[in-house]
Design an enzyme around this catalytic site. Sequence first.
Site, short mmCIF file in Angstrom:
data_model
loop_
_atom_site.label_atom_id
_atom_site.label_comp_id
_atom_site.label_asym_id
_atom_site.label_seq_id
_atom_site.Cartn_x
_atom_site.Cartn_y
_atom_site.Cartn_z
N VAL A 72 -34.30 37.00 3.40
CA VAL A 72 -33.94 37.85 4.54
C VAL A 72 -34.57 39.23 4.41
CG1 VAL A 72 -32.01 39.03 5.68
CG2 VAL A 72 -31.84 36.61 5.10
N GLY A 73 -34.36 39.88 3.26
CA GLY A 73 -34.85 41.26 3.08
C GLY A 73 -36.36 41.36 3.27
N VAL B 48 -28.55 41.50 -0.18
CA VAL B 48 -28.47 40.77 -1.45
C VAL B 48 -27.79 39.42 -1.23
CG1 VAL B 48 -28.46 42.87 -2.85
CG2 VAL B 48 -26.29 41.91 -2.05
N LEU C 188 -23.00 25.84 14.41
CA LEU C 188 -24.29 25.14 14.32
C LEU C 188 -24.16 23.94 13.37
CD1 LEU C 188 -26.67 28.23 14.11
CD2 LEU C 188 -26.59 26.57 15.97
N CYS D 293 -27.22 28.69 3.69
CA CYS D 293 -26.18 29.35 4.49
C CYS D 293 -25.01 28.47 4.93
CB CYS D 293 -26.81 29.98 5.73
SG CYS D 293 -27.99 31.26 5.32
N PHE D 294 -25.31 27.33 5.56
CA PHE D 294 -24.24 26.61 6.25
C PHE D 294 -23.05 26.25 5.35
CE2 PHE D 294 -27.03 24.82 9.94
CZ PHE D 294 -27.06 26.08 10.50
N PHE E 54 -35.56 21.90 2.33
CA PHE E 54 -34.36 21.57 3.12
C PHE E 54 -34.67 21.38 4.60
CE2 PHE E 54 -32.71 25.18 5.65
CZ PHE E 54 -33.50 26.23 5.20
P1 NAD Z 1 -32.08 35.74 -1.79
O1 NAD Z 1 -31.37 35.23 -2.98
O2 NAD Z 1 -33.38 35.13 -1.39
O3 NAD Z 1 -32.36 37.32 -1.97
C1 NAD Z 1 -31.44 38.23 -2.46
C2 NAD Z 1 -32.16 39.20 -3.39
O4 NAD Z 1 -31.29 40.28 -3.73
C3 NAD Z 1 -32.59 38.57 -4.73
O5 NAD Z 1 -33.99 38.66 -4.87
C4 NAD Z 1 -31.84 39.42 -5.79
O6 NAD Z 1 -32.58 39.62 -6.97
C5 NAD Z 1 -31.62 40.72 -5.03
N1 NAD Z 1 -30.54 41.55 -5.59
C6 NAD Z 1 -29.28 41.19 -5.93
N2 NAD Z 1 -28.59 42.26 -6.39
C7 NAD Z 1 -29.43 43.32 -6.34
C8 NAD Z 1 -29.29 44.70 -6.68
N3 NAD Z 1 -28.15 45.20 -7.16
N4 NAD Z 1 -30.36 45.50 -6.52
C9 NAD Z 1 -31.54 45.02 -6.05
N5 NAD Z 1 -31.71 43.71 -5.70
C10 NAD Z 1 -30.67 42.88 -5.85
O7 NAD Z 1 -31.05 35.68 -0.59
P2 NAD Z 1 -31.38 35.58 0.99
O8 NAD Z 1 -31.63 34.18 1.37
O9 NAD Z 1 -32.37 36.63 1.32
O10 NAD Z 1 -29.96 35.97 1.59
C11 NAD Z 1 -29.48 37.28 1.53
C12 NAD Z 1 -28.23 37.39 2.39
O11 NAD Z 1 -28.58 37.12 3.76
C13 NAD Z 1 -27.12 36.40 2.05
O12 NAD Z 1 -25.89 37.02 2.26
C14 NAD Z 1 -27.32 35.28 3.05
O13 NAD Z 1 -26.12 34.58 3.32
C15 NAD Z 1 -27.79 36.03 4.27
N6 NAD Z 1 -28.64 35.27 5.20
C16 NAD Z 1 -29.57 34.39 4.75
C17 NAD Z 1 -30.40 33.71 5.65
C18 NAD Z 1 -31.45 32.73 5.18
O14 NAD Z 1 -31.99 32.02 6.01
N7 NAD Z 1 -31.78 32.66 3.91
C19 NAD Z 1 -30.28 33.97 7.01
C20 NAD Z 1 -29.34 34.89 7.45
C21 NAD Z 1 -28.53 35.54 6.53
C1 UDX Z 2 -29.35 28.82 9.53
C2 UDX Z 2 -29.05 29.35 10.95
O1 UDX Z 2 -29.69 28.53 11.92
C3 UDX Z 2 -29.53 30.79 11.07
O2 UDX Z 2 -29.18 31.32 12.35
C4 UDX Z 2 -28.87 31.62 9.98
O3 UDX Z 2 -29.33 32.95 10.05
C5 UDX Z 2 -29.18 31.04 8.61
O4 UDX Z 2 -28.76 29.66 8.56
P1 UDX Z 2 -31.51 27.92 8.29
O5 UDX Z 2 -30.53 27.41 7.29
O6 UDX Z 2 -32.65 28.73 7.81
O7 UDX Z 2 -30.76 28.81 9.39
O8 UDX Z 2 -32.13 26.68 9.10
P2 UDX Z 2 -31.62 25.78 10.33
O9 UDX Z 2 -32.75 25.58 11.24
O10 UDX Z 2 -30.35 26.25 10.88
O11 UDX Z 2 -31.37 24.37 9.61
C6 UDX Z 2 -30.30 24.19 8.68
C7 UDX Z 2 -30.23 22.73 8.28
O12 UDX Z 2 -29.79 21.93 9.36
C8 UDX Z 2 -31.56 22.14 7.83
O13 UDX Z 2 -31.35 21.32 6.70
C9 UDX Z 2 -32.02 21.31 9.02
O14 UDX Z 2 -32.84 20.24 8.67
C10 UDX Z 2 -30.67 20.83 9.55
N1 UDX Z 2 -30.71 20.49 10.98
C11 UDX Z 2 -30.97 21.44 11.92
C12 UDX Z 2 -30.43 19.17 11.38
O15 UDX Z 2 -30.18 18.30 10.54
N2 UDX Z 2 -30.46 18.88 12.71
C13 UDX Z 2 -30.71 19.81 13.67
O16 UDX Z 2 -30.71 19.46 14.85
C14 UDX Z 2 -30.99 21.14 13.26
#
Ligand code: NAD
Ligand code: UDX
Length: 473
Positions: A17-18, A94, A234, A283-284, A345
Amino acid sequence: MIERNIRNICCIGAGFVGGPTMAVIAYKCPELIVNVLDINEKRIQNWNNKDLSKLPIYEDGLSEIIEKCRNKNLFFSNEVEKHIQKADMIFISVNTPTKTKGVGAGKASDLKWIEASARLISKYSKSGTIIVEKSTVPVKTAETIDTILRSSEENNNKDHIPKKFTVLSSPEFLSEGTAINDLLNPDRVLIGGEDDFAIKALVNIYNNWIDEEKIFTTDLWSSELSKLIANALLAQRISSINSFSALCENTDANIKDVSQAIGLDKRLGKYFLNAGPGFGGSCFKKDILNLIYICDFYGLKEVSEYWAKVLEINDWQQKRIVTTIVQKLFGTIHGKKLAIFGFAFKANTNDTRESPAINICKRLLEEGSCLSIYDPKVNASKIEEDLAVNQSKSINIEKDAGIWCSAKTINDAVKQADAIIILTEWEEFKNIDWEKIKKMMRSPSWLFDTRSMNDVKNVREKGFKVWSIGYGK
Ligand code: NAD
Ligand code: UDX
């Protein structure tokens, strides 16, 4: 109230995300200086790698933005304290995974990285800084952050004048695989907070490329909770359609047509109705577990039980896929070679967190099969880590059991295989020359298409036996 001119922003956490979120902000706001910070040195090195194919995250369009902005107004750094000090606005992005130990283990979110970030901010940042929660967090986390910021022993100076902060919630809705497009053209940007000036400062940043009508502002708690509920709804759609995929298989119906037919109803909509091997991603599952924990905390047992079922169906779907494979291959897969197509995934990402492929492959290995795994973006060391089984150099059919090796191409994976199992919907698994592939496999040759990507009749005509999810005939 805080009124500030925002020039310098930073983000704690350079992850999925970051990294992309800050890259897009830097790209769309050239007047801002954007520092993306992480304690993980390797991750920062990779973000700074001159070779753009070595960036830590694969997302379509990301490397082009990094190339344009990096070391101009976008910087990746391990010097967390230094950049926190200079920032007018700090995003917290984070990880917030499910707790593995202690109170709430297995359900509650582990907020230790959020707390550590709040303590760093309290100690190093200047008074008046705006803090933005980007991480997905339990409702009321902004209160926790605010308490840490104000009461931390770090927030002190010789005159005993406490620093002032404002906390906003702005959850991120991007999906992996389409992150850059989602960030450039979001359905909405959500901002929760109590301080109008701070909200306006964040709105102004997004306004550089997003229309005001798409920026929805609300209170902190509605904002925090909206993110968890959006993910739960979702995921619920996927479990719902997956439950009906099993019914279709038993009734000669076809889930693809069913999804299309019901998706034409405007009230239902066509998205998130693809049956598959269950939802994965970071996430889910974590966010539903968190909601279950919160509902239990407030005594809402019926609500938490309802959402627990969504997770149960997800696991059941994966188990029944393995059972089907074993049954179709004459009741045993011991010593048989199975070609696994896809480990991520979902398509267009190298992320394997909670990938259905992990559970399915582990179960297939337990049954004694030998797996040849091919994924266009996931490297072998990541698969090794996820399966917790060392990679083998080669597979000796009917001599080896419960081992796996990595394949560099589809052709490499299918040699002498008894079956192909499609687990990720990568585009290249749609356009396969089945006739050619059939000749490289043992007979009877099976295709198990858990993403229903291929035309069953066509693949059958090429000599395959085919099982496709939700396809009853
Ligand atoms: P990630 O694990 O990829 O990244 C998090 C980063 O934060 C890591 O690189 C870690 O080293 C760093 N970190 C932790 N503590 C720290 C600190 N004290 N100082 C500096 N860096 C630090 O996680 P992500 O997938 O980017 O998710 C981050 C957040 O966003 C989560 O809460 C997640 O639920 C949410 N989110 C994720 C997605 C997605 O698709 N991955 C989408 C929407 C929201
Ligand atoms: C999800 C949310 O969609 C997003 O809004 C949130 O910010 C982070 O979590 P992500 O996990 O990155 O995003 O991917 P997404 O496209 O939602 O798919 C999640 C999982 O569901 C995948 O394993 C995908 O294959 C599955 N999926 C999705 C299905 O099995 N069927 C579908 O119709 C859609």
